[in-house]
Structure formats: structure tokens, C-alpha cells
Scaffold this active site. Structure first.
Site, PDB file in Angstrom:
ATOM      1  N   ASN A   1     -40.149  79.925  -9.789  1.00  0.00           N
ATOM      2  CA  ASN A   1     -39.604  78.944  -8.848  1.00  0.00           C
ATOM      3  C   ASN A   1     -39.646  77.576  -9.521  1.00  0.00           C
ATOM      4  O   ASN A   1     -40.585  77.293 -10.293  1.00  0.00           O
ATOM      5  CB  ASN A   1     -40.481  78.945  -7.574  1.00  0.00           C
ATOM      6  N   ALA A   2     -38.659  76.731  -9.204  1.00  0.00           N
ATOM      7  CA  ALA A   2     -38.628  75.380  -9.782  1.00  0.00           C
ATOM      8  C   ALA A   2     -39.916  74.626  -9.432  1.00  0.00           C
ATOM      9  O   ALA A   2     -40.395  73.803 -10.212  1.00  0.00           O
ATOM     10  CB  ALA A   2     -37.410  74.621  -9.271  1.00  0.00           C
TER      11      ALA A   2
ATOM     12  N   GLU B   1     -47.503  91.607 -11.371  1.00  0.00           N
ATOM     13  CA  GLU B   1     -48.532  92.506 -10.818  1.00  0.00           C
ATOM     14  C   GLU B   1     -48.677  92.320  -9.316  1.00  0.00           C
ATOM     15  O   GLU B   1     -48.757  93.276  -8.551  1.00  0.00           O
ATOM     16  CB  GLU B   1     -49.918  92.220 -11.427  1.00  0.00           C
TER      17      GLU B   1
HETATM   18  N1  THU Z   1     -46.911  86.419 -15.669  1.00  0.00           N
HETATM   19  C1  THU Z   1     -46.950  87.595 -15.015  1.00  0.00           C
HETATM   20  O1  THU Z   1     -46.038  87.929 -14.240  1.00  0.00           O
HETATM   21  N2  THU Z   1     -47.995  88.426 -15.234  1.00  0.00           N
HETATM   22  C2  THU Z   1     -48.957  88.209 -16.162  1.00  0.00           C
HETATM   23  O2  THU Z   1     -49.812  89.050 -16.345  1.00  0.00           O
HETATM   24  C3  THU Z   1     -48.967  86.962 -16.941  1.00  0.00           C
HETATM   25  C4  THU Z   1     -47.961  85.953 -16.559  1.00  0.00           C
HETATM   26  C5  THU Z   1     -45.737  85.567 -15.481  1.00  0.00           C
HETATM   27  C6  THU Z   1     -45.921  84.344 -14.636  1.00  0.00           C
HETATM   28  C7  THU Z   1     -44.798  83.468 -15.135  1.00  0.00           C
HETATM   29  O3  THU Z   1     -43.596  83.836 -14.456  1.00  0.00           O
HETATM   30  C8  THU Z   1     -44.641  83.855 -16.589  1.00  0.00           C
HETATM   31  O4  THU Z   1     -45.277  85.105 -16.734  1.00  0.00           O
HETATM   32  C9  THU Z   1     -45.218  82.866 -17.559  1.00  0.00           C
HETATM   33  O5  THU Z   1     -46.527  82.588 -17.242  1.00  0.00           O
END
Ligand code: THU
Length: 159
Positions: free
Chosen positions: A64-65, A74
Site C-alpha cells: 500500500n502507498a 504469510e
Molecule cells: N514480506 C513478506 O510478505 N513476507 C516476508 O516474510 C518478508 C517480507 C513482504 C512485505 C513487503 O511487501 C515486501 O515483502 C518487502 O518487505
């Protein structure tokens, strides 16, 4: 003064060494990266949970912005599973990242907030959840959240 050490058992497997059930969860997580909405980080993350009834539910990161309003892959998967099957325990969780067309050369490790949510899912499940942190070639397998969140806070601490 007393000192204690915390040890975690982590099994490191190449993808071909995984069981069929583990492979199907990892494959679902890989596919789920296609649903990532990540115009800010360009870091796609896919997650998949295997439920006790055999269903595999997937999620991906939704940015999101206003950055904190986004959600990790997860938690998207776990909350969706909870919403669809509130009474069915989660047994396994796989996570993988992708940049462009290339899956991560390093494992994708869950952030603190996701670890806390996985901890709650274990309490709900009444049993440890197997967690597979994947890179393109390998999976780091934890038998439960304890290895990723020692001394985690849960409902019992509120008593
Ligand atoms: N992110 C996840 O979806 N899961 C993780 O285990 C680490 C980070 C996402 C959050 C954000 O959209 C992007 O990765 C960069 O942090």
C-alpha cells in the site's frame, strides 16, 4: 548470574529431497507469488498453508502507498485460511520470494509480526506447524515456531 542458550534444529533440504506433501505446499507458495501486489518493493512473496483437511490456502504480499497498511504473504494466507476454515488446524507453512522471474537465492524469513501470527496459529492448532523457508534451491525446515520465535508471547501469558 545464570546463562541459558537457545538452540534451534533446522533441517536444510534441496527441493528434490522434500516429501510429496512438502513439495505441494512449496509449489503452491511459488505459484502464489504471481498474486503479489508489490509496486513499491518489487519483492514478491508467496506463502501457502496446508490444513489438516488437506486444503492448501495461499497468499501473497499486498502493499500500500501508506506502507504499514500493506500485509505480508504469510499473514494474508494464514488469515484467509482462518476466515475460510476457522476450525481446521494449519499443519505446514511454506514461504518463498521472487524478484522479477527469479526466485530468491536466499530463503525468505518471516518478519516479527508474522512470527507472532504463526505462534497464535500453533496455539489454535494445538500442535506445532512445520515451517519451510524457501530459496530457489533449498528449504530450511523448522518443526515449529519455537525455533523462529523463542519465548513467544501467547494467550497463556495473559493468565
Ligand atoms: N514480506 C513478506 O510478505 N513476507 C516476508 O516474510 C518478508 C517480507 C513482504 C512485505 C513487503 O511487501 C515486501 O515483502 C518487502 O518487505
Amino acid at each position: 548470574m545464570k546463562t541459558i542458550e537457545i538452540a534451534a534444529k533446522i533441517r536444510i533440504c534441496s527441493h528434490i529431497e522434500l516429501t510429496d506433501e512438502q513439495k505441494s505446499v512449496v509449489e503452491a507458495a511459488k505459484k502464489a507469488t504471481s498474486g503479489s501486489y508489490s509496486p513499491y518493493s518489487h519483492f514478491k512473496v508467496g506463502a501457502a498453508v496446508l490444513l489438516a483437511n488437506g486444503e492448501i490456502i495461499t497468499g501473497s504480499n499486498q502493499e500500500n502507498a501508506a506502507y504499514p497498511s500493506g500485509l505480508c504473504a504469510e499473514r494474508t494466507a494464514i488469515f484467509y485460511a482462518g476466515a475460510r476454515f476457522p476450525d481446521v488446524p494449519i499443519r505446514k507453512l511454506a514461504i518463498i520470494s521472487r524478484t522479477g522471474d527469479v526466485f530468491g537465492s536466499e530463503i525468505c524469513s518471516p518478519c516479527g509480526a508474522c512470527r507472532q501470527v504463526i505462534c497464535e496459529s500453533e496455539v489454535r492448532a494445538g500442535a506445532p506447524i512445520e515451517i519451510l523457508l524457501c530459496s530457489a534451491d533449498e528449504a530450511y525446515i523448522f518443526d515449529g515456531i519455537e525455533g523462529l520465535l523463542p519465548f513467544g508471547f501467547s494467550g497463556k501469558d495473559l493468565k
